[in-house]
Structures are given as structure tokens and as C-alpha cells.
Design a protein around this motif. Sequence first.
Motif, PDB file in Angstrom:
ATOM      1  N   GLU A 206     -63.209 -34.067  65.742  1.00 43.81           N
ATOM      2  CA  GLU A 206     -64.003 -33.394  66.767  1.00 43.81           C
ATOM      3  C   GLU A 206     -63.977 -31.879  66.628  1.00 43.81           C
ATOM      4  O   GLU A 206     -64.738 -31.183  67.313  1.00 43.81           O
ATOM      5  N   MET A 207     -63.136 -31.333  65.785  1.00 48.69           N
ATOM      6  CA  MET A 207     -63.114 -29.896  65.530  1.00 48.69           C
ATOM      7  C   MET A 207     -64.161 -29.474  64.499  1.00 48.69           C
ATOM      8  O   MET A 207     -64.366 -28.278  64.289  1.00 48.69           O
ATOM      9  N   ILE A 208     -64.834 -30.457  63.886  1.00 47.13           N
ATOM     10  CA  ILE A 208     -65.878 -30.142  62.904  1.00 47.13           C
ATOM     11  C   ILE A 208     -67.159 -29.789  63.655  1.00 47.13           C
ATOM     12  O   ILE A 208     -67.654 -30.598  64.449  1.00 47.13           O
ATOM     13  N   PRO A 209     -67.720 -28.604  63.440  1.00 39.54           N
ATOM     14  CA  PRO A 209     -68.933 -28.204  64.186  1.00 39.54           C
ATOM     15  C   PRO A 209     -70.098 -29.150  63.934  1.00 39.54           C
ATOM     16  O   PRO A 209     -70.252 -29.719  62.850  1.00 39.54           O
ATOM     17  N   ILE A 210     -70.899 -29.338  64.955  1.00 41.11           N
ATOM     18  CA  ILE A 210     -72.111 -30.161  64.954  1.00 41.11           C
ATOM     19  C   ILE A 210     -71.763 -31.642  64.785  1.00 41.11           C
ATOM     20  O   ILE A 210     -72.186 -32.488  65.582  1.00 41.11           O
ATOM     21  N   ALA A 211     -71.009 -31.983  63.736  1.00 41.15           N
ATOM     22  CA  ALA A 211     -70.632 -33.387  63.516  1.00 41.15           C
ATOM     23  C   ALA A 211     -69.763 -33.917  64.640  1.00 41.15           C
ATOM     24  O   ALA A 211     -69.675 -35.144  64.830  1.00 41.15           O
ATOM     25  N   ASN A 212     -69.112 -33.026  65.367  1.00 40.07           N
ATOM     26  CA  ASN A 212     -68.252 -33.490  66.450  1.00 40.07           C
ATOM     27  C   ASN A 212     -69.034 -34.202  67.549  1.00 40.07           C
ATOM     28  O   ASN A 212     -68.486 -35.025  68.276  1.00 40.07           O
ATOM     29  N   LEU A 213     -70.327 -33.897  67.678  1.00 40.31           N
ATOM     30  CA  LEU A 213     -71.148 -34.604  68.658  1.00 40.31           C
ATOM     31  C   LEU A 213     -71.247 -36.090  68.336  1.00 40.31           C
ATOM     32  O   LEU A 213     -71.395 -36.929  69.232  1.00 40.31           O
ATOM     33  N   LEU A 214     -71.194 -36.440  67.051  1.00 40.60           N
ATOM     34  CA  LEU A 214     -71.190 -37.842  66.634  1.00 40.60           C
ATOM     35  C   LEU A 214     -69.785 -38.432  66.671  1.00 40.60           C
ATOM     36  O   LEU A 214     -69.588 -39.572  67.099  1.00 40.60           O
ATOM     37  N   PHE A 215     -68.808 -37.634  66.249  1.00 39.90           N
ATOM     38  CA  PHE A 215     -67.445 -38.149  66.181  1.00 39.90           C
ATOM     39  C   PHE A 215     -66.845 -38.417  67.556  1.00 39.90           C
ATOM     40  O   PHE A 215     -65.910 -39.212  67.677  1.00 39.90           O
ATOM     41  N   MET A 216     -67.367 -37.779  68.592  1.00 43.51           N
ATOM     42  CA  MET A 216     -66.914 -38.103  69.942  1.00 43.51           C
ATOM     43  C   MET A 216     -67.174 -39.573  70.269  1.00 43.51           C
ATOM     44  O   MET A 216     -66.395 -40.215  70.978  1.00 43.51           O
ATOM     45  N   TRP A 217     -68.257 -40.104  69.726  1.00 40.99           N
ATOM     46  CA  TRP A 217     -68.611 -41.503  69.973  1.00 40.99           C
ATOM     47  C   TRP A 217     -67.906 -42.448  68.997  1.00 40.99           C
ATOM     48  O   TRP A 217     -67.476 -43.532  69.386  1.00 40.99           O
ATOM     49  N   THR A 218     -67.802 -42.053  67.765  1.00 41.81           N
ATOM     50  CA  THR A 218     -67.133 -42.921  66.794  1.00 41.81           C
ATOM     51  C   THR A 218     -65.641 -43.050  67.096  1.00 41.81           C
ATOM     52  O   THR A 218     -65.037 -44.080  66.778  1.00 41.81           O
ATOM     53  N   ASN A 219     -65.053 -42.025  67.713  1.00 38.91           N
ATOM     54  CA  ASN A 219     -63.656 -42.144  68.118  1.00 38.91           C
ATOM     55  C   ASN A 219     -63.480 -43.216  69.195  1.00 38.91           C
ATOM     56  O   ASN A 219     -62.474 -43.933  69.223  1.00 38.91           O
ATOM     57  N   ILE A 220     -64.458 -43.341  70.071  1.00 40.09           N
ATOM     58  CA  ILE A 220     -64.420 -44.397  71.078  1.00 40.09           C
ATOM     59  C   ILE A 220     -64.523 -45.766  70.416  1.00 40.09           C
ATOM     60  O   ILE A 220     -63.817 -46.715  70.784  1.00 40.09           O
ATOM     61  N   VAL A 221     -65.410 -45.880  69.434  1.00 40.46           N
ATOM     62  CA  VAL A 221     -65.540 -47.134  68.691  1.00 40.46           C
ATOM     63  C   VAL A 221     -64.226 -47.476  67.992  1.00 40.46           C
ATOM     64  O   VAL A 221     -63.768 -48.619  68.006  1.00 40.46           O
TER      65      VAL A 221
END
Length: 334
Positions: A206-221
Motif C-alpha cells: 500500500e506504500m506504492i503510489p497509485i497501485a496502492n488503490l488496487l492493493f487495498m482491495w487485494t489485501n482484503i482478498v
Amino acid sequence: MIIPSSYPVQGIIYFLGHPQLITNLICPILFTIIWAIGVLIFGFAYLLQLQAHALIRANCPAGVAWFVSVIFVLLEIAVMIVLFYLIILPIYQDGLFDRVLKLRGLRHVLDKSQGNDIAKCMRGVNGGLFLAFCQIVVLILTLPLNLIPILGQILYAFINGWILTFGVRFHYDAEIRNISVAQSRREAWKRRSEYSGFGSVAVALEMIPIANLLFMWTNIVGCALWVADEIEREERRHQQQVAQDIAARNNNISNVNNNTNSNVIGYNTNVIGYGAAGSSAWDPSGMDSTATVSPPISNSQQQKDSGGLVQQKGSSWSFFGRSSSRNQDPQPIA
């Protein structure tokens, strides 16, 4: 073997391999885009002029005032977008979490947790406020660690990872397992090494810019996959225990039946042995069971037998010179 730190990456792979999960992201992303457009218009149409004129009235050069105002407006817009995104994220992340469990064939786990929605809602609100407070405090306290190259960022991810994992798993604890916030917190602290292992990787993504918007959801998965594996492991362990109990019960029943059959066979063998013996028989008149049975003799033989002491009437059995019939009177031999 369950390795918590591997599940954030597994969540990315699983999310990309199941396009139906993208539907859970449409509404929050759409709302965020609409909010971002509105905030952007509001910022440059109103806030920019307000701040620039305020700086100019404070004897700040006009060029510098407008330049600083633009930077402030961009930062304010970014903060408002992120806050809005973080507010609606828990609302939709629970649905994504449950969707993954259903895809893993664990719908029955969700069905068991239905009921008493008011209590779950209150527990969720209390837990959400507690987690929000903890996240803000931990974030502020650990933010200076980012000034330390590499090592500081690793510590930042490790410390914040525990509270992030606690927050992601809280939906499972409070609304599916139906445990209190205090119980969930104690379990999170007891398993802090596992929580920090998962959370450190999740925070790093989630510290990766822009990609963190996607990783917030994949972390839930990824967290849902972690929980699904734990549930399946416990179900297998329970099934094995039940199978062992049934096998032990059947074994005990079989042993009892075998012992019973052995006793019956032994009893029948003894009865048959007594009936087949030619030299011993059971005396129905209460005599000794070891008495020798002599064949019947005739009256003439009794008269010729000089050694006989008792004469029997008829052809009855005699046991050691005694008549088997108690109604017969002994007669002396002339």
C-alpha cells in the motif's frame, strides 16, 4: 502449512484470476471518482482564490501567493479524496471478504453467523472507532521512522502491519465468529507475529503510489484466503476427530460382541462335553457329579452276585450300590 506473509501476494493472484470480484469494486471506485471530481472543482473554484487572496493581504508577493495556494489546494484535495476512500472502504471490504469465502465454498460459515444484526452493528461500530483511533495514533507515532533509510521503513511497515491486519480481520471476528472487541484484540496480540507478518507485506504494497488503490482491495482478498484456509484446516481436524471417535466406539462394540460370543461358545462346549462323557454324568437327584454310572443288570444277575448288598427292583440304574430311585426299598438277599 499456513504462512501469513504470503497471503497478500496470493490475494493479488486470486483477485486477477477471478474477474467476478471486480464487481465489488465498481461502486466504491465510482463514488470515489465522483467525489474527486467534485472536490477538484470546489478546490480550484473556491479554495484557491480564497487562500491566494489571504496570502496577498498578508503582504505576500502575488506570484508566490498563487504558487503556494495551488500546492495547498492539491494537498487538500488529495487528503479529502483519501479520507473519503478510507471511509467507504470498510463498507465494501466486508462484502468482498464474504464474496471470497463463498467462492471458497464456505457459504455455510456465513449462514451460521446470521442473526442479531443490531448487536453485530453496534459491535462493528465500536470496533471500527477503536481501530480508527489506534491506526491514527500508531501512524502518527511511527511516521518519523520513514526518515531512516530502509530500516525505518521496514519498522514502519512491521508496526503498522499489526494494526492493519487487526482491522481487516475484525469483520470475521465480530460478525462471523461473534466475539467481542476485547476478545478479538487479545487474540490479535497473542498472534502478533502472524498478524505482523501479513500486515508488513500488506503495508509495503500500500506504500506504492497509485497501485496502492488496487492493493487495498487485494489485501482484503488475501486476508479472506488466510481465514478460509484456517477454517478448512479446523474442519478437517474436526472430521478426523469424529472419525477416530466413531472408529474407537465401533472397536469397543466389536470387542464386547467377541467376548460375548466367546463366552457363549465356551458354555456350549462345556454342556456338550458333559453330555458326551461316558464315564461321568450329572446326577439329577443331587448326587455327586463324578459318580460312575454302571449299566443296568437283571434280577437273575443280582441273585447270582454274591457280593451284592442291595437288590434293585426292575431295571433301574445303580450308583455305587445305591438305587437312583428314592422310592425303592432295599431288600436283603436271601
